[in-house]
Scaffold this motif. Structure first.
Motif, short mmCIF file in Angstrom:
data_model
loop_
_atom_site.label_atom_id
_atom_site.label_comp_id
_atom_site.label_asym_id
_atom_site.label_seq_id
_atom_site.Cartn_x
_atom_site.Cartn_y
_atom_site.Cartn_z
N GLU A 206 39.39 -19.35 18.82
CA GLU A 206 40.31 -20.45 19.14
C GLU A 206 41.52 -19.93 19.92
O GLU A 206 41.94 -20.54 20.91
CB GLU A 206 40.77 -21.12 17.85
CG GLU A 206 41.67 -22.31 18.07
CD GLU A 206 42.09 -22.97 16.77
OE1 GLU A 206 43.13 -23.65 16.80
OE2 GLU A 206 41.41 -22.80 15.74
N ARG B 282 41.71 -17.19 21.79
CA ARG B 282 41.26 -16.80 23.13
C ARG B 282 41.09 -18.02 24.01
O ARG B 282 41.47 -18.01 25.19
CB ARG B 282 39.93 -16.05 23.05
CG ARG B 282 40.05 -14.63 22.67
CD ARG B 282 38.67 -13.99 22.70
NE ARG B 282 38.74 -12.58 22.42
CZ ARG B 282 37.69 -11.84 22.12
NH1 ARG B 282 36.49 -12.38 22.09
NH2 ARG B 282 37.84 -10.57 21.86
N SER B 283 40.49 -19.05 23.47
CA SER B 283 40.25 -20.27 24.24
C SER B 283 41.57 -20.89 24.68
O SER B 283 41.72 -21.29 25.85
CB SER B 283 39.45 -21.26 23.39
OG SER B 283 39.27 -22.46 24.07
N LYS B 284 42.53 -20.97 23.78
CA LYS B 284 43.84 -21.56 24.12
C LYS B 284 44.56 -20.72 25.17
O LYS B 284 45.13 -21.27 26.12
CB LYS B 284 44.71 -21.69 22.87
CG LYS B 284 44.30 -22.81 21.96
CD LYS B 284 45.19 -22.89 20.74
CE LYS B 284 44.74 -24.00 19.81
NZ LYS B 284 45.58 -24.08 18.61
N THR C 256 43.20 -18.67 27.36
CA THR C 256 42.47 -18.80 28.61
C THR C 256 42.82 -20.11 29.30
O THR C 256 43.06 -20.15 30.51
CB THR C 256 40.95 -18.72 28.37
OG1 THR C 256 40.66 -17.45 27.78
CG2 THR C 256 40.15 -18.89 29.66
N GLN C 257 42.91 -21.19 28.53
CA GLN C 257 43.27 -22.49 29.09
C GLN C 257 44.69 -22.48 29.63
O GLN C 257 44.97 -22.99 30.71
CB GLN C 257 43.11 -23.60 28.04
CG GLN C 257 43.35 -24.99 28.58
CD GLN C 257 42.37 -25.35 29.67
OE1 GLN C 257 41.16 -25.21 29.52
NE2 GLN C 257 42.87 -25.82 30.81
N GLN C 258 45.62 -21.87 28.89
CA GLN C 258 47.00 -21.79 29.36
C GLN C 258 47.10 -21.00 30.66
O GLN C 258 47.81 -21.40 31.58
CB GLN C 258 47.89 -21.13 28.30
CG GLN C 258 48.17 -22.01 27.11
CD GLN C 258 48.93 -21.28 26.01
OE1 GLN C 258 49.23 -20.09 26.13
NE2 GLN C 258 49.25 -21.98 24.94
N SER D 257 44.72 -20.59 32.88
CA SER D 257 44.10 -21.41 33.92
C SER D 257 45.06 -22.50 34.38
O SER D 257 45.21 -22.74 35.58
CB SER D 257 42.81 -22.02 33.38
OG SER D 257 42.23 -22.88 34.32
N ASP D 258 45.72 -23.16 33.44
CA ASP D 258 46.69 -24.21 33.78
C ASP D 258 47.84 -23.65 34.60
O ASP D 258 48.30 -24.27 35.56
CB ASP D 258 47.24 -24.88 32.52
CG ASP D 258 46.20 -25.71 31.79
OD1 ASP D 258 45.12 -26.00 32.37
OD2 ASP D 258 46.45 -26.07 30.61
N ARG E 144 46.56 -22.89 38.13
CA ARG E 144 46.35 -24.13 38.85
C ARG E 144 47.68 -24.76 39.24
O ARG E 144 47.88 -25.20 40.35
CB ARG E 144 45.54 -25.10 37.99
CG ARG E 144 44.44 -25.78 38.72
CD ARG E 144 43.70 -26.79 37.88
NE ARG E 144 44.03 -26.77 36.47
CZ ARG E 144 43.22 -26.33 35.50
NH1 ARG E 144 42.04 -25.89 35.79
NH2 ARG E 144 43.59 -26.35 34.24
#
Length: 121
Positions: A88, A90-92, A94-96, A98-99, A102
């Motif tokens: 969880e 790592r996923s958060k 990675t998303q941060q 990426s955001d 972007r």
């Protein structure tokens, strides 16, 4: 009370939802972290024996930039939860990331080289 059931429930001295009673907003705000010194962890390997669900292990690793972190526990259920918490986190992260990447691309243009000086007349 069924003694056998109770003994099976806490066979190793662990209990589930250990962190639940602390009710902090986020695991990285656990008050115990204030007692740790960054120099103990930054760039070093950390071993957390009896890591429970791994929340403090993950908080220390993230806050103090450990080079490598290992958490171990005798309770397989808690180890599974720790692995889930790691996934969880790592996923958060990675998303941060990426955001952020972007958002940077949409809001900012690449730096432009300086304009050449005006020609002498």
């Amino acid at each position: 009370v069924d003694i056998d059931k109770k003994c099976k429930m806490f066979t190793h001295g662990n209990y589930h939802n250990y962190y639940g009673y602390r009710a902090v907003a986020a695991f990285d705000q656990d008050p115990r972290l204030r007692l740790f010194q960054e120099s103990w962890f930054r760039g070093r390997e950390m071993l957390d024996v009896g890591c429970n669900e791994g929340l403090i292990t993950l908080a220390v690793a993230a806050r103090f930039c450990c080079r490598r972190t290992t958490g171990v526990d005798i309770d397989n259920v808690l180890v599974k939860r720790a692995r889930g918490n790691l996934r969880e986190m790592r996923s958060k992260l990675t998303q941060q990331l990426s955001d952020m990447q972007r958002g940077y691309g949409h809001r900012h243009q690449a730096p432009q080289p300086p304009a050449p000086p005006p020609a002498a007349s």
